[in-house]
Design a protein around this motif. Structure first.
Motif, mmCIF file in Angstrom:
data_model
loop_
_atom_site.group_PDB
_atom_site.id
_atom_site.type_symbol
_atom_site.label_atom_id
_atom_site.label_comp_id
_atom_site.label_asym_id
_atom_site.label_seq_id
_atom_site.Cartn_x
_atom_site.Cartn_y
_atom_site.Cartn_z
ATOM 1 N N ARG A 195 -12.070 -45.786 49.075
ATOM 2 C CA ARG A 195 -10.855 -46.375 49.422
ATOM 3 C C ARG A 195 -10.974 -47.519 48.509
ATOM 4 N N LYS A 196 -9.614 -48.253 48.236
ATOM 5 C CA LYS A 196 -9.803 -49.678 47.707
ATOM 6 C C LYS A 196 -10.452 -50.640 47.933
ATOM 7 N N LEU A 197 -9.983 -50.588 49.051
ATOM 8 C CA LEU A 197 -11.168 -51.511 50.358
ATOM 9 C C LEU A 197 -12.418 -51.967 50.063
ATOM 10 N N GLU A 198 -13.456 -50.532 50.550
ATOM 11 C CA GLU A 198 -14.565 -50.262 49.971
ATOM 12 C C GLU A 198 -14.839 -50.909 48.521
ATOM 13 N N ILE A 199 -14.237 -50.464 47.885
ATOM 14 C CA ILE A 199 -14.121 -50.530 46.361
ATOM 15 C C ILE A 199 -14.542 -51.982 45.784
ATOM 16 N N ILE A 200 -13.739 -52.764 47.100
ATOM 17 C CA ILE A 200 -13.361 -54.584 46.921
ATOM 18 C C ILE A 200 -15.117 -54.735 47.757
ATOM 19 N N GLU A 201 -15.127 -54.547 48.798
ATOM 20 C CA GLU A 201 -16.385 -54.900 49.407
ATOM 21 C C GLU A 201 -17.871 -54.635 49.097
ATOM 22 N N ARG A 263 -4.706 -60.060 52.104
ATOM 23 C CA ARG A 263 -5.013 -59.268 52.403
ATOM 24 C C ARG A 263 -6.474 -58.668 51.705
ATOM 25 N N TYR A 264 -6.669 -58.888 50.327
ATOM 26 C CA TYR A 264 -7.796 -58.517 49.381
ATOM 27 C C TYR A 264 -8.620 -59.430 49.290
ATOM 28 N N ARG A 265 -10.151 -59.437 49.404
ATOM 29 C CA ARG A 265 -10.550 -60.683 48.464
ATOM 30 C C ARG A 265 -10.528 -60.743 47.362
ATOM 31 N N PHE A 266 -10.418 -59.793 46.949
ATOM 32 C CA PHE A 266 -9.890 -59.451 44.928
ATOM 33 C C PHE A 266 -9.100 -58.501 44.679
ATOM 34 N N ASP A 267 -7.720 -58.791 44.322
ATOM 35 C CA ASP A 267 -7.061 -57.596 44.809
ATOM 36 C C ASP A 267 -6.425 -56.751 42.832
ATOM 37 N N PHE A 268 -7.238 -56.029 42.910
ATOM 38 C CA PHE A 268 -6.955 -55.045 41.315
ATOM 39 C C PHE A 268 -5.919 -54.670 41.222
ATOM 40 N N ARG A 269 -5.087 -54.370 42.313
ATOM 41 C CA ARG A 269 -3.387 -53.985 41.763
ATOM 42 C C ARG A 269 -2.671 -53.870 40.351
ATOM 43 N N ARG A 270 -2.685 -55.298 40.287
ATOM 44 C CA ARG A 270 -1.918 -55.549 38.893
ATOM 45 C C ARG A 270 -2.739 -55.226 37.816
ATOM 46 N N ALA A 271 -3.517 -55.210 37.695
ATOM 47 C CA ALA A 271 -4.108 -55.029 36.584
ATOM 48 C C ALA A 271 -4.981 -53.383 36.221
ATOM 49 N N PHE A 272 -5.327 -52.806 37.652
ATOM 50 C CA PHE A 272 -4.498 -51.508 37.431
ATOM 51 C C PHE A 272 -3.858 -50.445 37.323
ATOM 52 N N SER A 273 -2.759 -50.656 37.337
ATOM 53 C CA SER A 273 -1.092 -50.150 37.818
ATOM 54 C C SER A 273 -0.897 -50.874 36.181
ATOM 55 N N ASP A 274 -0.946 -51.778 35.244
ATOM 56 C CA ASP A 274 0.156 -51.926 33.514
ATOM 57 C C ASP A 274 -1.474 -50.939 33.256
ATOM 58 N N TYR A 275 -2.524 -50.852 33.224
ATOM 59 C CA TYR A 275 -4.024 -49.871 32.288
ATOM 60 C C TYR A 275 -3.180 -48.119 32.597
ATOM 61 N N MET A 276 -3.191 -48.094 34.578
ATOM 62 C CA MET A 276 -2.259 -46.063 33.974
ATOM 63 C C MET A 276 -0.999 -46.151 33.814
ATOM 64 N N ASN A 277 -0.285 -47.617 33.253
ATOM 65 C CA ASN A 277 1.545 -47.295 32.514
ATOM 66 C C ASN A 277 1.226 -47.318 31.654
ATOM 67 N N ALA A 278 0.425 -47.841 30.503
ATOM 68 C CA ALA A 278 -0.317 -47.957 29.647
ATOM 69 C C ALA A 278 -0.776 -46.190 28.804
ATOM 70 N N GLU A 279 -1.508 -46.246 29.972
ATOM 71 C CA GLU A 279 -2.229 -44.266 29.308
ATOM 72 C C GLU A 279 -0.893 -43.755 29.679
ATOM 73 N N GLY A 280 0.010 -43.945 30.744
ATOM 74 C CA GLY A 280 0.970 -42.675 30.843
ATOM 75 C C GLY A 280 1.414 -41.973 32.011
ATOM 76 N N VAL A 281 0.559 -42.735 32.420
ATOM 77 C CA VAL A 281 0.110 -42.318 34.061
ATOM 78 C C VAL A 281 0.118 -42.755 35.274
ATOM 79 N N PRO A 282 1.002 -43.729 35.388
ATOM 80 C CA PRO A 282 1.645 -44.046 36.748
ATOM 81 C C PRO A 282 1.206 -43.566 37.893
ATOM 82 N N SER A 283 1.777 -42.066 38.028
ATOM 83 C CA SER A 283 1.301 -41.414 39.192
ATOM 84 C C SER A 283 -0.224 -42.207 39.866
ATOM 85 N N ILE A 284 -0.963 -42.138 39.222
ATOM 86 C CA ILE A 284 -2.600 -42.490 39.216
ATOM 87 C C ILE A 284 -2.456 -43.709 40.420
#
Length: 294
Positions: A195-201, A263-284
């Protein structure tokens, strides 16, 4: 002639009430029903056990409830924060009165108002949280009955899972990742189902490269969502990546970032979302990665 009548039960409008006398003082309690049999049962409960434990305000009892859940390992820190938000919304809706004074009508009004603001499933989760809180109040003798029980919840059509990434897409996203931090995040999601929090922690002690396993377990700052540790095999590809990436301490991902007020110690949401948009799969999303692993 009805049997089992209880003195003091009377009908006011469409609702039965109970007139009781304690220490020479007369008071009136709504029994919250138009059914006489149910009214008699509730009146007997009040008559047979008239004294409740002194209660504080609704918000104060919420804090006691959340502390109990956290200390007994039933809620994680993040879960407790989520439940607090819901319960405080309800506290505001009832003017922060003690739990014993809350009625089923107020619970129904809160549910109906929530359905106008949020998704039906979210409104339903609010009621489940409220029901859990009032069940705790019963065990603490703060109220005589759970006012949420009588609230009829809407039937929700549950949609099956429709979004996932196949192995080819997952591999492409890992290979094309612009940096190793994002590549690590993708490996964790697609190859271990974290899960997202598990990745961060995640901490280095979770990973055993010689045995090719990762054991996701509680740490000083993290508790698994299901409370139980779980061990997941590491793929050869992920293990080889980790040898170069390094099992850094105290956290594998961005170890120098400490927990702040967010909420998160480190939040990768923006970088993750930008990458998925660049790859043409924003639903991931991180959640989709976990589904894809499963």
């Amino acid at each position: 002639m009805l049997k089992g009548r209880v003195k003091g039960v009377y009908l006011r409008g469409n609702t039965y009430w109970f007139a009781k006398q304690v220490n020479g003082r007369r008071s009136f309690v709504s029994l919250e029903t138009d059914d006489y049999v149910a009214a008699v049962q509730r009146a007997r409960e009040i008559r047979d056990a008239p004294e409740l434990q002194p209660a504080q305000s609704f918000r104060a009892e919420v804090e006691r409830f959340l502390k109990h859940k956290y200390e007994t390992n039933r809620y994680s820190k993040m879960s407790a924060e989520s439940k607090r938000s819901c319960l405080n919304l309800f506290a505001d809706s009832v003017k922060n009165i003690p739990p014993s004074n809350v009625t089923g009508y107020q619970c129904k009004a809160f549910y109906d108002a929530a359905k106008k603001r949020v998704a039906a499933s979210t409104a339903e989760s609010y009621m489940f949280t409220l029901r859990s809180f009032f069940n705790w109040c019963l065990t603490e003798n703060l109220c005589r009955r759970n006012p949420v029980i009588g609230v009829q919840l809407d039937r929700i059509d549950r949609k099956g899972r429709t979004r996932f990434a196949d192995s080819d897409l997952a591999q492409r996203l890992i290979e094309n990742a612009p940096n190793d931090d994002l590549r690590y995040i993708l490996f964790c999601g697609f190859h271990t189902g974290m899960r997202k929090l598990e990745i961060i922690e995640a901490v280095p002690e979770w990973f055993n490269l010689s045995r090719r396993t990762v054991e996701i377990r509680a740490t000083a700052t993290f508790r698994p969502k299901d409370r139980d540790a779980r061990t997941v095999p590491l793929t050869d590809q992920f293990a080889e990546f980790l040898k170069g990436y390094g099992l850094r301490s105290p956290y594998v991902l961005q170890p120098d970032v400490v927990q702040g007020s967010h909420r998160y110690r480190f939040d990768f949401r923006r970088a993750f979302s930008d990458y998925m948009n660049a790859e043409g799969v924003p639903s991931i999303t991180p959640h989709v990665m976990r589904h894809s692993f499963a």
